[in-house]
Design a protein around this motif. Sequence first.
Motif, PDB file in Angstrom:
ATOM      1  N   GLU A  85       0.450  -0.562  -0.440  1.00 41.18           N
ATOM      2  CA  GLU A  85       0.243  -0.049   0.284  1.00 41.18           C
ATOM      3  C   GLU A  85       0.694   1.422   0.195  1.00 41.18           C
ATOM      4  O   GLU A  85       0.399   2.272  -0.507  1.00 41.18           O
ATOM      5  N   HIS A  86       1.602   0.922   0.699  1.00 44.41           N
ATOM      6  CA  HIS A  86       2.665   2.878   1.040  1.00 44.41           C
ATOM      7  C   HIS A  86       3.290   2.531  -0.855  1.00 44.41           C
ATOM      8  O   HIS A  86       3.389   3.566  -0.932  1.00 44.41           O
ATOM      9  N   GLN A  89       1.120   4.324  -2.912  1.00 39.19           N
ATOM     10  CA  GLN A  89       0.619   5.320  -2.760  1.00 39.19           C
ATOM     11  C   GLN A  89       2.166   6.762  -2.981  1.00 39.19           C
ATOM     12  O   GLN A  89       1.995   7.415  -3.245  1.00 39.19           O
ATOM     13  N   LYS A  93       1.378   9.083  -6.467  1.00 40.06           N
ATOM     14  CA  LYS A  93       2.242  10.543  -6.311  1.00 40.06           C
ATOM     15  C   LYS A  93       2.466  11.340  -7.553  1.00 40.06           C
ATOM     16  O   LYS A  93       3.193  13.142  -7.429  1.00 40.06           O
TER      17      LYS A  93
END
Length: 290
Positions: A85-86, A89, A93
């Motif tokens: 998940e990190h 993310q 971006k």
Amino acid sequence: MEHSVQLGTQKYRESICECLRELCEQEQLPLQIVEQRQGKRWLIQCKFDDPSPEATENESITQRIHRYYLANALAETILLHWEKEHVQQLIQKKHHLTEDNWRMVINKALEYLNKGLGQVQGYRVNRKTSLVTQILSCLEQSTIFDIEGFLSFRAQEYKSDVGKAVEFAINEYIIEKEYLEFIQLLRHFVDSQKPRLEILHVGMTPKGKFHLYNNEGVKVTHQFLEDYQLDNVQELGYEDLLVSALIAVAPRQVTLHIRYDGYKDTLRTIRSVFGERVQDCQGCSLCEKF
């Protein structure tokens, strides 16, 4: 000997409990797990009860062993779930990447994290070891551990490692994209050129020095490199000169007499630019020269 640790989480209850139950079965841990919902969060009470005389006599050591197993379960949860998940993310971006591209970069970053960053082997094992060490440090200070709080405020070294893998994957993607664009440009140039030879034979020595021959076996290396100083190739290197020479000749067929594994990048470029024009010699008198 009894003691307990309380774990808090909003998103990872199932994974934590699954890891703990697996550890209980594998290691025969005297562990009871009690789950309690508090709003959006879960509290997981880990109660250890070991009545053996050895555990009572070595209470401090026994508690450290139990905390070590807890830290392993928590670290495995982070690696299996939070990490992906990190990574998503961080990459989403990057506004210069389209959705298809960032999906490709995510897969590349996860591949590095799971199989090794560049030439570093055992990268996942090293990250897990680092996580376990950091989690143990927290558990030794408190019997309450919040996994999201830990990831937000305490796991800076671990998150730095993940960030490096993401940047590595993005840089690899950019380099590969620029390479493919460059190859397309060279292919277009070669296709638009009138061939100066129908067939060009390429041989290369173990030290990377190449030689060009026409189809009659006559050496033509200097003939097609008039604009280059062959005695001063430090800037370009022999392999770059070879690609430049082939593009200048733009032959209808390139026959390679190369038997060494050290020129994979050069051969990849030649095959990418010339495509079906490239043939590999299976052995001849010219091959024997190299």
